[in-house]
Design a protein around this motif. Structure first.
Motif: not given
Length: 450
Positions: A210-214, A431-436, A440-445
Protein backbone atom coordinates in the motif's frame (compact mmCIF):
# COMPACT_ATOMS: atom_id res chain seq x y z
CA UNK A 1 -3.65 45.01 -22.02
CA UNK A 2 -2.87 41.98 -24.23
CA UNK A 3 -2.85 38.70 -22.34
CA UNK A 4 -0.61 36.89 -24.85
CA UNK A 5 -0.66 33.40 -26.33
CA UNK A 6 1.75 30.62 -27.16
CA UNK A 7 2.57 30.75 -30.84
CA UNK A 8 2.68 27.03 -31.63
CA UNK A 9 1.68 23.60 -30.38
CA UNK A 10 5.37 22.75 -29.88
CA UNK A 11 5.71 25.80 -27.66
CA UNK A 12 2.70 24.69 -25.60
CA UNK A 13 4.09 21.17 -25.07
CA UNK A 14 7.68 22.21 -24.33
CA UNK A 15 6.77 25.09 -22.01
CA UNK A 16 4.14 23.16 -20.06
CA UNK A 17 6.26 20.01 -19.87
CA UNK A 18 9.18 22.19 -18.79
CA UNK A 19 7.13 23.44 -15.85
CA UNK A 20 6.82 19.81 -14.71
CA UNK A 21 10.38 18.70 -15.49
CA UNK A 22 12.68 19.82 -12.70
CA UNK A 23 15.26 18.73 -10.17
CA UNK A 24 12.78 16.28 -8.65
CA UNK A 25 12.90 14.25 -11.86
CA UNK A 26 16.64 13.78 -11.35
CA UNK A 27 16.90 13.00 -7.66
CA UNK A 28 13.43 11.88 -6.49
CA UNK A 29 11.92 9.71 -9.22
CA UNK A 30 14.95 7.44 -9.82
CA UNK A 31 15.49 6.86 -6.12
CA UNK A 32 11.83 6.11 -5.46
CA UNK A 33 11.73 3.77 -8.44
CA UNK A 34 14.78 1.85 -7.32
CA UNK A 35 13.57 1.49 -3.73
CA UNK A 36 9.97 0.60 -4.56
CA UNK A 37 10.13 -2.29 -6.98
CA UNK A 38 11.82 -0.86 -10.10
CA UNK A 39 9.65 -1.44 -13.15
CA UNK A 40 6.76 -2.45 -10.88
CA UNK A 41 6.79 1.07 -9.41
CA UNK A 42 7.01 2.60 -12.90
CA UNK A 43 3.92 0.69 -14.02
CA UNK A 44 1.99 1.81 -10.93
CA UNK A 45 3.25 5.38 -11.47
CA UNK A 46 2.03 5.39 -15.08
CA UNK A 47 -1.35 4.14 -13.88
CA UNK A 48 -1.48 6.97 -11.34
CA UNK A 49 -0.57 9.49 -14.04
CA UNK A 50 -3.55 8.31 -16.05
CA UNK A 51 -5.86 8.12 -13.04
CA UNK A 52 -4.89 11.32 -11.23
CA UNK A 53 -2.29 13.28 -13.18
CA UNK A 54 -3.96 13.77 -16.55
CA UNK A 55 -7.45 14.55 -15.13
CA UNK A 56 -5.83 16.99 -12.69
CA UNK A 57 -3.97 18.68 -15.53
CA UNK A 58 -7.13 18.88 -17.61
CA UNK A 59 -9.01 20.51 -14.73
CA UNK A 60 -6.49 23.35 -14.56
CA UNK A 61 -6.37 23.58 -18.36
CA UNK A 62 -10.15 24.03 -18.50
CA UNK A 63 -10.14 26.83 -15.92
CA UNK A 64 -7.23 28.63 -17.54
CA UNK A 65 -8.15 28.42 -21.21
CA UNK A 66 -11.80 29.25 -20.71
CA UNK A 67 -10.96 32.39 -18.76
CA UNK A 68 -7.89 33.51 -20.74
CA UNK A 69 -6.62 35.34 -17.66
CA UNK A 70 -4.42 35.02 -14.58
CA UNK A 71 -5.26 32.40 -11.96
CA UNK A 72 -7.22 34.67 -9.60
CA UNK A 73 -9.38 36.18 -12.34
CA UNK A 74 -9.83 32.76 -13.95
CA UNK A 75 -11.43 31.23 -10.85
CA UNK A 76 -13.40 34.42 -10.21
CA UNK A 77 -14.88 34.45 -13.75
CA UNK A 78 -16.06 30.87 -13.51
CA UNK A 79 -17.31 30.96 -9.94
CA UNK A 80 -20.51 32.89 -10.67
CA UNK A 81 -20.08 35.23 -7.72
CA UNK A 82 -18.88 32.55 -5.31
CA UNK A 83 -15.56 33.23 -3.52
CA UNK A 84 -13.52 30.68 -5.48
CA UNK A 85 -10.89 33.19 -6.51
CA UNK A 86 -9.04 32.40 -3.28
CA UNK A 87 -7.89 29.20 -5.04
CA UNK A 88 -6.03 31.45 -7.48
CA UNK A 89 -4.49 33.41 -4.61
CA UNK A 90 -3.50 30.10 -3.03
CA UNK A 91 -1.75 29.07 -6.25
CA UNK A 92 0.20 32.33 -6.44
CA UNK A 93 1.26 32.04 -2.79
CA UNK A 94 2.32 28.41 -3.22
CA UNK A 95 4.27 29.06 -6.43
CA UNK A 96 6.12 32.06 -4.98
CA UNK A 97 7.16 30.15 -1.85
CA UNK A 98 8.36 27.25 -4.00
CA UNK A 99 10.25 29.63 -6.29
CA UNK A 100 12.03 31.08 -3.26
CA UNK A 101 13.33 27.87 -1.69
CA UNK A 102 13.72 26.04 -5.02
CA UNK A 103 16.08 28.81 -6.12
CA UNK A 104 18.40 27.88 -3.26
CA UNK A 105 18.99 24.41 -4.71
CA UNK A 106 19.04 25.83 -8.25
CA UNK A 107 21.72 28.24 -7.05
CA UNK A 108 23.73 25.31 -5.72
CA UNK A 109 23.52 23.86 -9.24
CA UNK A 110 24.87 27.11 -10.70
CA UNK A 111 27.74 27.07 -8.21
CA UNK A 112 28.57 23.49 -9.13
CA UNK A 113 28.38 24.25 -12.85
CA UNK A 114 30.86 27.07 -12.35
CA UNK A 115 33.01 24.86 -10.12
CA UNK A 116 32.91 22.10 -12.77
CA UNK A 117 34.09 24.51 -15.43
CA UNK A 118 37.06 25.41 -13.24
CA UNK A 119 37.70 21.77 -12.28
CA UNK A 120 36.90 22.20 -8.58
CA UNK A 121 34.35 19.38 -8.36
CA UNK A 122 36.97 16.76 -9.19
CA UNK A 123 38.66 15.12 -6.23
CA UNK A 124 38.39 12.29 -3.73
CA UNK A 125 35.24 11.53 -1.74
CA UNK A 126 36.34 13.51 1.33
CA UNK A 127 37.17 16.58 -0.74
CA UNK A 128 33.79 16.47 -2.50
CA UNK A 129 31.91 16.13 0.80
CA UNK A 130 33.87 18.96 2.41
CA UNK A 131 33.37 21.16 -0.66
CA UNK A 132 29.59 20.99 -0.32
CA UNK A 133 29.68 21.51 3.44
CA UNK A 134 31.93 24.56 3.11
CA UNK A 135 29.89 26.07 0.30
CA UNK A 136 26.42 25.52 1.80
CA UNK A 137 27.50 26.97 5.17
CA UNK A 138 29.07 30.09 3.64
CA UNK A 139 27.25 33.29 4.53
CA UNK A 140 27.13 34.84 1.06
CA UNK A 141 27.83 32.41 -1.78
CA UNK A 142 24.61 30.33 -1.59
CA UNK A 143 22.32 33.34 -1.46
CA UNK A 144 24.20 35.13 -4.25
CA UNK A 145 23.91 32.10 -6.54
CA UNK A 146 20.25 31.61 -5.57
CA UNK A 147 19.36 35.24 -6.28
CA UNK A 148 21.35 35.06 -9.51
CA UNK A 149 19.14 32.16 -10.59
CA UNK A 150 16.00 34.18 -9.84
CA UNK A 151 17.41 37.07 -11.89
CA UNK A 152 18.11 34.63 -14.73
CA UNK A 153 14.47 33.54 -14.52
CA UNK A 154 13.38 37.18 -14.39
CA UNK A 155 15.24 37.91 -17.65
CA UNK A 156 13.13 35.29 -19.43
CA UNK A 157 9.83 36.38 -17.88
CA UNK A 158 10.11 40.08 -18.80
CA UNK A 159 10.32 39.16 -22.49
CA UNK A 160 6.74 37.93 -22.42
CA UNK A 161 4.93 34.73 -23.39
CA UNK A 162 6.13 34.06 -26.93
CA UNK A 163 9.51 35.85 -26.94
CA UNK A 164 10.35 34.84 -23.38
CA UNK A 165 8.72 31.68 -22.02
CA UNK A 166 8.07 29.94 -25.34
CA UNK A 167 11.41 30.75 -26.94
CA UNK A 168 13.32 29.77 -23.80
CA UNK A 169 11.45 26.46 -23.63
CA UNK A 170 12.19 25.73 -27.30
CA UNK A 171 15.89 26.04 -26.50
CA UNK A 172 16.08 24.64 -22.99
CA UNK A 173 14.03 21.46 -23.40
CA UNK A 174 15.85 20.10 -26.51
CA UNK A 175 19.24 20.91 -24.96
CA UNK A 176 18.15 19.19 -21.75
CA UNK A 177 17.10 16.08 -23.70
CA UNK A 178 20.37 15.96 -25.67
CA UNK A 179 22.48 16.31 -22.53
CA UNK A 180 20.42 13.66 -20.77
CA UNK A 181 20.72 11.18 -23.64
CA UNK A 182 24.50 11.68 -23.85
CA UNK A 183 24.86 11.10 -20.12
CA UNK A 184 22.62 8.01 -20.28
CA UNK A 185 24.79 6.50 -23.03
CA UNK A 186 27.99 7.33 -21.13
CA UNK A 187 26.60 5.82 -17.93
CA UNK A 188 25.29 2.66 -19.58
CA UNK A 189 28.65 2.02 -21.29
CA UNK A 190 30.46 1.66 -17.96
CA UNK A 191 31.54 -1.76 -16.60
CA UNK A 192 28.75 -3.53 -14.68
CA UNK A 193 26.30 -0.83 -15.71
CA UNK A 194 23.75 -3.51 -16.50
CA UNK A 195 23.33 -4.10 -12.76
CA UNK A 196 22.09 -0.54 -12.38
CA UNK A 197 19.71 -0.95 -15.31
CA UNK A 198 18.29 -4.10 -13.73
CA UNK A 199 17.92 -2.37 -10.37
CA UNK A 200 15.89 0.39 -12.00
CA UNK A 201 13.85 -1.51 -14.58
CA UNK A 202 13.44 -5.10 -13.40
CA UNK A 203 10.07 -5.44 -11.65
CA UNK A 204 10.21 -6.59 -8.04
CA UNK A 205 6.60 -7.11 -7.04
CA UNK A 206 7.64 -8.33 -3.58
CA UNK A 207 8.23 -4.68 -2.62
CA UNK A 208 4.79 -3.56 -3.76
CA UNK A 209 2.42 -2.75 -0.93
CA UNK A 210 0.00 0.00 0.00
CA UNK A 211 2.82 2.41 0.77
CA UNK A 212 4.30 1.94 -2.71
CA UNK A 213 0.94 2.80 -4.27
CA UNK A 214 0.75 5.97 -2.17
CA UNK A 215 4.33 6.90 -3.08
CA UNK A 216 3.56 6.42 -6.79
CA UNK A 217 0.37 8.44 -6.43
CA UNK A 218 2.26 11.25 -4.70
CA UNK A 219 5.04 11.25 -7.29
CA UNK A 220 2.51 11.46 -10.12
CA UNK A 221 0.82 14.37 -8.36
CA UNK A 222 3.98 16.39 -7.68
CA UNK A 223 5.75 15.58 -10.93
CA UNK A 224 3.12 17.34 -13.05
CA UNK A 225 3.06 20.59 -11.02
CA UNK A 226 -0.52 20.04 -9.90
CA UNK A 227 -1.87 22.49 -7.33
CA UNK A 228 0.33 25.50 -8.08
CA UNK A 229 -1.85 27.22 -10.73
CA UNK A 230 1.06 26.82 -13.17
CA UNK A 231 -1.06 24.75 -15.53
CA UNK A 232 -4.01 27.12 -15.17
CA UNK A 233 -1.80 30.11 -16.01
CA UNK A 234 -0.10 28.43 -18.97
CA UNK A 235 -3.45 27.18 -20.29
CA UNK A 236 -4.65 30.78 -20.40
CA UNK A 237 -2.07 31.22 -23.18
CA UNK A 238 -3.42 28.25 -25.17
CA UNK A 239 -5.22 28.97 -28.43
CA UNK A 240 -8.87 27.97 -28.75
CA UNK A 241 -8.07 25.13 -31.16
CA UNK A 242 -5.61 23.45 -28.77
CA UNK A 243 -6.67 19.87 -27.98
CA UNK A 244 -6.46 19.85 -24.18
CA UNK A 245 -6.72 16.07 -23.80
CA UNK A 246 -4.03 15.37 -26.36
CA UNK A 247 -1.74 18.04 -24.91
CA UNK A 248 -2.09 16.66 -21.38
CA UNK A 249 -1.18 13.18 -22.60
CA UNK A 250 1.88 14.38 -24.51
CA UNK A 251 3.10 16.42 -21.55
CA UNK A 252 2.68 13.46 -19.18
CA UNK A 253 4.55 11.14 -21.57
CA UNK A 254 7.46 13.58 -21.99
CA UNK A 255 7.74 14.15 -18.25
CA UNK A 256 7.75 10.38 -17.56
CA UNK A 257 10.36 9.69 -20.25
CA UNK A 258 12.71 12.30 -18.76
CA UNK A 259 12.23 10.85 -15.27
CA UNK A 260 13.06 7.31 -16.45
CA UNK A 261 16.06 8.52 -18.45
CA UNK A 262 17.31 10.28 -15.31
CA UNK A 263 17.31 6.92 -13.57
CA UNK A 264 19.23 5.37 -16.47
CA UNK A 265 21.78 8.15 -16.08
CA UNK A 266 22.25 7.70 -12.34
CA UNK A 267 21.95 4.01 -11.44
CA UNK A 268 24.27 2.38 -14.01
CA UNK A 269 27.08 4.78 -13.06
CA UNK A 270 26.46 4.31 -9.34
CA UNK A 271 26.40 0.52 -9.58
CA UNK A 272 29.49 0.55 -11.77
CA UNK A 273 31.55 1.95 -8.88
CA UNK A 274 29.66 0.17 -6.11
CA UNK A 275 27.91 3.19 -4.60
CA UNK A 276 24.26 3.01 -3.60
CA UNK A 277 22.66 6.36 -4.50
CA UNK A 278 20.58 8.11 -1.88
CA UNK A 279 17.96 10.80 -2.30
CA UNK A 280 17.84 14.56 -1.92
CA UNK A 281 20.58 17.19 -2.24
CA UNK A 282 23.32 14.80 -1.10
CA UNK A 283 22.73 12.71 -4.24
CA UNK A 284 23.40 15.62 -6.58
CA UNK A 285 26.14 17.43 -4.71
CA UNK A 286 28.03 14.67 -2.90
CA UNK A 287 27.22 11.20 -4.19
CA UNK A 288 27.11 11.78 -7.95
CA UNK A 289 30.30 13.91 -8.18
CA UNK A 290 32.04 11.04 -6.40
CA UNK A 291 30.42 8.53 -8.77
CA UNK A 292 31.48 10.43 -11.88
CA UNK A 293 35.01 10.88 -10.54
CA UNK A 294 35.40 7.16 -9.85
CA UNK A 295 33.65 6.01 -13.02
CA UNK A 296 35.39 8.33 -15.48
CA UNK A 297 38.46 9.32 -13.46
CA UNK A 298 40.80 7.16 -15.54
CA UNK A 299 40.20 9.67 -18.35
CA UNK A 300 40.38 13.07 -16.58
CA UNK A 301 39.15 15.01 -19.63
CA UNK A 302 36.05 12.80 -19.84
CA UNK A 303 35.32 13.17 -16.12
CA UNK A 304 35.64 16.94 -16.57
CA UNK A 305 33.20 17.04 -19.51
CA UNK A 306 30.69 14.69 -17.84
CA UNK A 307 30.67 16.85 -14.71
CA UNK A 308 30.01 20.02 -16.74
CA UNK A 309 27.23 18.37 -18.75
CA UNK A 310 25.55 17.00 -15.65
CA UNK A 311 25.36 20.33 -13.85
CA UNK A 312 24.34 22.13 -17.05
CA UNK A 313 21.50 19.60 -17.29
CA UNK A 314 20.42 20.42 -13.72
CA UNK A 315 20.54 24.17 -14.37
CA UNK A 316 18.36 23.82 -17.47
CA UNK A 317 15.91 21.51 -15.66
CA UNK A 318 15.62 23.93 -12.75
CA UNK A 319 15.18 26.94 -15.03
CA UNK A 320 12.23 25.43 -16.91
CA UNK A 321 10.48 25.05 -13.54
CA UNK A 322 11.36 28.44 -12.05
CA UNK A 323 10.13 30.21 -15.18
CA UNK A 324 6.66 28.73 -14.69
CA UNK A 325 6.59 29.52 -10.97
CA UNK A 326 7.59 33.13 -11.62
CA UNK A 327 5.02 33.61 -14.38
CA UNK A 328 2.04 32.88 -12.13
CA UNK A 329 2.56 35.93 -9.93
CA UNK A 330 3.82 38.11 -12.77
CA UNK A 331 0.65 37.48 -14.78
CA UNK A 332 -1.48 38.33 -11.73
CA UNK A 333 0.15 41.70 -11.02
CA UNK A 334 0.25 42.60 -14.72
CA UNK A 335 -3.48 42.05 -15.18
CA UNK A 336 -4.97 42.93 -11.79
CA UNK A 337 -2.87 46.04 -11.05
CA UNK A 338 -2.40 46.89 -14.74
CA UNK A 339 1.34 47.19 -14.21
CA UNK A 340 3.91 46.83 -16.98
CA UNK A 341 5.18 43.24 -17.15
CA UNK A 342 8.67 44.36 -16.09
CA UNK A 343 7.40 45.96 -12.86
CA UNK A 344 5.19 42.96 -12.09
CA UNK A 345 8.14 40.63 -12.59
CA UNK A 346 10.27 42.70 -10.21
CA UNK A 347 7.65 42.30 -7.46
CA UNK A 348 7.86 38.49 -7.69
CA UNK A 349 11.64 38.61 -8.09
CA UNK A 350 11.94 40.71 -4.92
CA UNK A 351 9.65 38.52 -2.82
CA UNK A 352 11.20 35.27 -4.06
CA UNK A 353 14.74 36.60 -3.52
CA UNK A 354 13.89 37.46 0.09
CA UNK A 355 12.57 33.94 0.68
CA UNK A 356 15.65 32.53 -1.08
CA UNK A 357 18.08 34.47 1.12
CA UNK A 358 16.36 33.46 4.37
CA UNK A 359 16.07 29.81 3.27
CA UNK A 360 19.73 29.68 2.20
CA UNK A 361 20.81 31.05 5.55
CA UNK A 362 18.50 28.67 7.44
CA UNK A 363 20.39 25.61 6.12
CA UNK A 364 23.79 27.25 6.27
CA UNK A 365 25.17 30.24 8.11
CA UNK A 366 22.17 30.87 10.39
CA UNK A 367 20.65 27.53 11.34
CA UNK A 368 18.60 29.23 14.08
CA UNK A 369 16.21 30.58 11.42
CA UNK A 370 13.54 28.00 12.16
CA UNK A 371 9.77 27.56 12.14
CA UNK A 372 8.17 24.87 14.30
CA UNK A 373 11.55 23.26 14.88
CA UNK A 374 12.40 23.06 11.17
CA UNK A 375 14.82 25.15 9.16
CA UNK A 376 12.90 27.74 7.16
CA UNK A 377 13.78 25.88 3.96
CA UNK A 378 12.46 22.56 5.27
CA UNK A 379 9.37 24.31 6.62
CA UNK A 380 8.62 25.90 3.23
CA UNK A 381 9.15 22.54 1.55
CA UNK A 382 6.79 20.71 3.89
CA UNK A 383 4.21 23.50 3.94
CA UNK A 384 3.89 23.50 0.16
CA UNK A 385 4.28 19.76 -0.49
CA UNK A 386 2.20 18.44 2.41
CA UNK A 387 -0.53 21.05 2.60
CA UNK A 388 -0.76 23.83 -0.01
CA UNK A 389 -0.28 21.72 -3.15
CA UNK A 390 -2.83 19.02 -2.23
CA UNK A 391 -5.28 21.68 -1.05
CA UNK A 392 -5.02 23.68 -4.26
CA UNK A 393 -5.39 20.62 -6.44
CA UNK A 394 -8.35 19.08 -4.62
CA UNK A 395 -10.19 22.42 -4.65
CA UNK A 396 -9.61 22.73 -8.40
CA UNK A 397 -10.98 19.24 -9.03
CA UNK A 398 -14.06 19.96 -6.91
CA UNK A 399 -14.50 23.31 -8.63
CA UNK A 400 -14.39 21.82 -12.14
CA UNK A 401 -16.35 18.71 -11.23
CA UNK A 402 -19.16 20.26 -9.21
CA UNK A 403 -19.34 24.04 -9.52
CA UNK A 404 -18.54 24.99 -13.13
CA UNK A 405 -21.58 24.45 -15.38
CA UNK A 406 -21.32 21.04 -17.01
CA UNK A 407 -21.83 22.54 -20.46
CA UNK A 408 -18.84 24.84 -19.97
CA UNK A 409 -16.64 21.92 -18.96
CA UNK A 410 -17.90 19.92 -21.95
CA UNK A 411 -17.22 22.80 -24.35
CA UNK A 412 -13.63 23.21 -23.16
CA UNK A 413 -12.85 19.49 -22.86
CA UNK A 414 -14.20 18.64 -26.32
CA UNK A 415 -13.40 21.90 -28.17
CA UNK A 416 -17.08 22.65 -28.73
CA UNK A 417 -18.00 19.00 -29.21
CA UNK A 418 -15.46 18.33 -31.98
CA UNK A 419 -12.90 16.19 -30.09
CA UNK A 420 -12.70 13.52 -27.36
CA UNK A 421 -16.43 13.45 -26.63
CA UNK A 422 -16.26 9.73 -25.76
CA UNK A 423 -13.89 10.48 -22.87
CA UNK A 424 -15.86 13.34 -21.35
CA UNK A 425 -18.08 11.34 -18.98
CA UNK A 426 -15.04 9.33 -17.81
CA UNK A 427 -13.20 12.58 -17.13
CA UNK A 428 -16.16 14.03 -15.22
CA UNK A 429 -16.50 10.96 -12.99
CA UNK A 430 -12.75 10.93 -12.38
CA UNK A 431 -12.50 14.60 -11.48
CA UNK A 432 -15.60 14.47 -9.28
CA UNK A 433 -14.81 11.35 -7.28
CA UNK A 434 -11.51 9.62 -8.00
CA UNK A 435 -9.19 12.65 -8.00
CA UNK A 436 -10.48 14.12 -4.71
CA UNK A 437 -10.21 10.69 -3.10
CA UNK A 438 -6.69 10.10 -4.46
CA UNK A 439 -5.45 13.55 -3.46
CA UNK A 440 -6.93 13.06 0.00
CA UNK A 441 -4.91 9.87 0.33
CA UNK A 442 -1.75 11.76 -0.71
CA UNK A 443 -2.49 14.46 1.86
CA UNK A 444 -3.01 11.94 4.65
CA UNK A 445 0.13 10.02 3.62
CA UNK A 446 2.23 13.19 3.55
CA UNK A 447 0.93 14.11 7.00
CA UNK A 448 1.89 10.66 8.31
CA UNK A 449 -1.71 9.62 9.05
CA UNK A 450 -1.60 6.58 6.70
Amino acid sequence: MSHGNFGSKLGIILATAGSAVGLGNVWRFPYMTGQNGGAAFILIYIGCIMLLGIPGMLSEFIVGRHSQSNAVRAYDKLSGGRPWKFVGYLGILTATIILGFYAVVAGWCLEYLFASLTGRTLGDAEYIQNYFADFSSDMWRPLLWGCAFIILTHMVIVRGVQKGIEQASKWLMPILMVLLLILVVASCCLPNAIDGVRFLLMPDFSKVDGKVFLEALGQAFFSLSLGTAVLCTYASYFKRETDLFESAGEIAILDTIIAILSGLMIFPAAFSVGISPDSGPSLIFITLPNVFQQAFGSIPALAYVISIMFYALLVFAALTSTISMHEIGTAFFTEELELPRCKSAWIITGVASTICILCAWSVGAFENIQVLGLSLMDFCDKLTANFLLPLGSILTCLFVGWFIPKQTVFTEFTNDGTQNTMFFNIFLITVRYICPFGISLIFLHQMGVI
